[in-house]
Design a protein around this motif. Structure first.
Motif, PDB file in Angstrom:
ATOM      1  N   GLY A  22       0.790  -1.227   0.000  1.00 43.96           N
ATOM      2  CA  GLY A  22       0.000   0.000   0.000  1.00 43.96           C
ATOM      3  C   GLY A  22       0.817   1.269   0.000  1.00 43.96           C
ATOM      4  O   GLY A  22       0.269   2.354   0.212  1.00 43.96           O
ATOM      5  N   SER A  23       2.141   1.159  -0.226  1.00 47.78           N
ATOM      6  CA  SER A  23       2.994   2.346  -0.245  1.00 47.78           C
ATOM      7  C   SER A  23       3.775   2.406  -1.549  1.00 47.78           C
ATOM      8  O   SER A  23       3.848   1.440  -2.305  1.00 47.78           O
ATOM      9  CB  SER A  23       3.954   2.342   0.952  1.00 47.78           C
ATOM     10  OG  SER A  23       3.246   2.414   2.166  1.00 47.78           O
ATOM     11  N   GLU A  24       4.382   3.546  -1.807  1.00 42.18           N
ATOM     12  CA  GLU A  24       5.190   3.751  -3.003  1.00 42.18           C
ATOM     13  C   GLU A  24       6.243   4.812  -2.709  1.00 42.18           C
ATOM     14  O   GLU A  24       6.093   5.615  -1.776  1.00 42.18           O
ATOM     15  CB  GLU A  24       4.330   4.199  -4.190  1.00 42.18           C
ATOM     16  CG  GLU A  24       3.610   5.514  -3.947  1.00 42.18           C
ATOM     17  CD  GLU A  24       2.730   5.920  -5.111  1.00 42.18           C
ATOM     18  OE1 GLU A  24       2.876   5.366  -6.212  1.00 42.18           O
ATOM     19  OE2 GLU A  24       1.875   6.825  -4.917  1.00 42.18           O
ATOM     20  N   VAL A  25       7.296   4.831  -3.516  1.00 46.73           N
ATOM     21  CA  VAL A  25       8.359   5.823  -3.367  1.00 46.73           C
ATOM     22  C   VAL A  25       8.263   6.820  -4.522  1.00 46.73           C
ATOM     23  O   VAL A  25       8.297   6.435  -5.690  1.00 46.73           O
ATOM     24  CB  VAL A  25       9.750   5.166  -3.348  1.00 46.73           C
ATOM     25  CG1 VAL A  25      10.837   6.248  -3.337  1.00 46.73           C
ATOM     26  CG2 VAL A  25       9.898   4.261  -2.124  1.00 46.73           C
ATOM     27  N   LEU A  26       8.146   8.087  -4.176  1.00 46.02           N
ATOM     28  CA  LEU A  26       8.179   9.179  -5.159  1.00 46.02           C
ATOM     29  C   LEU A  26       9.277  10.153  -4.743  1.00 46.02           C
ATOM     30  O   LEU A  26       9.682  10.183  -3.575  1.00 46.02           O
ATOM     31  CB  LEU A  26       6.832   9.888  -5.254  1.00 46.02           C
ATOM     32  CG  LEU A  26       5.644   9.044  -5.734  1.00 46.02           C
ATOM     33  CD1 LEU A  26       4.375   9.877  -5.757  1.00 46.02           C
ATOM     34  CD2 LEU A  26       5.907   8.454  -7.109  1.00 46.02           C
TER      35      LEU A  26
END
Length: 525
Positions: free
Chosen positions: A220-224
């Motif tokens: 449920g997370s991501e890196v931007l």
């Protein structure tokens, strides 16, 4: 005589109006009115063909349906359900338990009737199905995406300040853009092609961003990344942020975006304002997440991630990011114009320099001058004084065509100059038809008055027939042609109408004046 006075007044009114409309093109300081706009091929500029990635629209719709399905399943207390994405355009659902299966079927029938069911398998305790969009609905979404992208790009270009842009749909999913007079092409591409999807997401502070970068991405997370550029050294730095994928608020509710200066540091930032619905959602989001960091994300790029100190009412926020004034202004433009519904790709790009446009004008004018001079000389030598009258009408025809372009706000292109030259030749043809008919009547022994009356009466119908068919062809070219072809059709149509006016009305008026005021026994024709 009264009829002659009416015709004279009409001709003078038309000539005066034409001169008034032509003045701003050559002397704008005298009469600051609408002038003739030059096309891309004459004043230089930018030509772009963009392709809208319409498949992304369908993919996004499927993603929204999958999220909605999860929320509805949770709301309706359906246990043992698995929602997956086996492909970009499909949703796979598996449900265990007879009671859950019955609830899910009822949910499909009541809330998700727009989705198509395929590859169903069922037994007494489980149910599996694939969901996707019907072909008709997919095609509708794709068409809507191109139409919305066209309108969004038009709004951005209008705010960018380009005069007389030409923006139209080309084929099923392409957009043709011509920006005359534009020189900063890279800035225009950045402004037009950015998706400008504004999102507000929470920073995932429960997990370590470095661990996520090493491959252990929390579900449920991501890196931007936040990208900063040093204005002195031109070096860029990338700061990673671990964000929760769920979007709390988007820019769909924006009503305004303006550039303002920070009172403390004097740096520009973009102030945004939401509508009532967006303001309520922003107030709720900030109220529920006090003490947490809220990232402002534009096109998957983090601009800032401030900590929420308190619930924010009023529906106002700011986007900071060490902008230059030009960058802040462009960001405000694309936010006001709205986000593109799907990414766009530049398929074709051409830049026409102003020097090339100037050469085109010069060569076009030389061609017109040389061809026109030869025609005028021939008419004067072959038809004598009547030929000089025809020469005057040709010049008047050009003035009337130019006035029509200015009055309609049309754009003059290189094919348009070709259309003007063609209409000049047609104007002389009209006069030749009339003069040859008058010569025939004179050879039959008629008086000058009788020859002129018979010549005009018999030639007028032929002139109208020939020119009306040309107007029909020009109308077809304008309706179904592209930019250059339509420019040719416009000037040709204006030139044909002007040639009918000069040959049938102006020429007849001059002959009538001479015959009524002078006792002539012969006509110099």
């Amino acid at each position: 005589m009264k009829r002659f006075s009416i015709r004279l007044g009409l001709v003078l009114a038309v000539i005066i109006a034409a001169i008034v409309y032509c003045i701003p093109t050559f002397q704008p300081e005298i009469w600051p009115h609408t002038k003739i706009n030059l096309g891309l091929d004459l004043q230089g500029g930018m030509h772009l063909v963009l392709e809208v990635n319409t498949d992304k629209v369908v993919e996004s719709a499927i993603e929204r349906y999958s999220q909605e399905l999860r929320e509805l399943a949770k709301k309706n207390q359906i246990q043992g359900i698995q929602v997956e994405r086996p492909g970009p355009y499909r949703i796979g659902v598996k449900v265990q338990g007879k009671e859950n299966v019955d609830k899910f079927k009822m949910l499909l029938e009541k809330e998700l009737r727009d989705l198509r069911l395929s590859n169903r398998s069922e037994d007494s305790e489980s149910y599996a199905v694939y969901l996707d969009l019907p072909d008709k609905e997919s095609d509708h979404l794709k068409k809507l995406a191109v139409d919305q992208a066209l309108e969004t790009i038009r709004n951005r270009v209008d705010q960018f300040g380009v005069s007389e842009p030409d923006i139209r749909r080309q084929g099923d999913n392409r957009i043709l853009i011509q920006l005359p007079g534009l020189q900063d092409t890279q800035r225009a591409k950045d402004l037009i092609g950015r998706t400008a999807l504004l999102e507000f997401k929470l920073v995932d502070e429960a997990h370590d961003v470095n661990t996520a970068l090493q491959g252990s991405m929390p579900p449920g997370s991501e890196v931007l990344y936040k990208i900063d550029e040093d204005r002195t050294t031109k070096r860029t730095s990338r700061t990673p942020f671990l964000l929760k994928k769920g979007t709390l608020l988007t820019g769909a509710s924006l009503t305004d975006a303006r550039v303002q200066l920070d009172s403390q540091y004097g740096e520009p930032y973009v102030s945004i304002e939401f509508d009532r619905k967006g303001a309520r959602a922003f107030e709720r989001v900030t109220g529920e997440n006090v003490g947490k960091r809220l990232a402002i994300v534009l096109d998957n790029k983090v601009y800032s991630a401030p900590t929420i100190q308190e619930k924010i009412g009023g529906g106002k926020a700011r986007i900071t990011g060490r902008f230059t004034m030009e960058e802040a202004r462009d960001l405000a433009i694309i936010l006001r114009a709205g986000a593109l519904p799907a990414p766009v790709t530049v398929l074709e790009e051409r830049t026409v320099g102003p020097s090339l446009g100037a050469d085109s004008i010069r060569q076009g004018m030389i061609a017109m001058a040389v061809g026109g001079a030869l025609l005028l000389l021939f008419m004067a030598l072959y038809y004598k004084l009547a030929g000089l009258l025809a020469d005057f009408e040709v010049l008047l025809n050009i003035v009337l065509t130019a006035a029509g372009l200015a009055a309609l706000g049309a754009t003059l292109t290189l094919p348009g100059i070709a259309g003007t030259i063609l209409s000049v030749g047609m104007a002389l043809d009209n006069n030749i038809l009339i003069y040859e008919r008058i010569r025939e009547e004179l050879r039959l022994g008629k008086t000058p008055r009788g020859a002129v009356d018979a010549g005009f009466d018999r030639a007028t119908l032929t002139i109208l027939d020939a020119n009306v068919t040309t107007l029909i062809a020009a109308a077809v070219l304008y309706q179904f042609g592209t930019g250059p072809v339509r420019g040719f059709a416009v000037t040709l149509s204006l030139g044909v109408v002007a040639s009918i006016f000069t040959a049938v009305i102006v020429s007849r008026l001059v002959f009538d004046y001479i015959l009524n005021t002078q006792k002539v026994k012969t006509i110099s024709i």
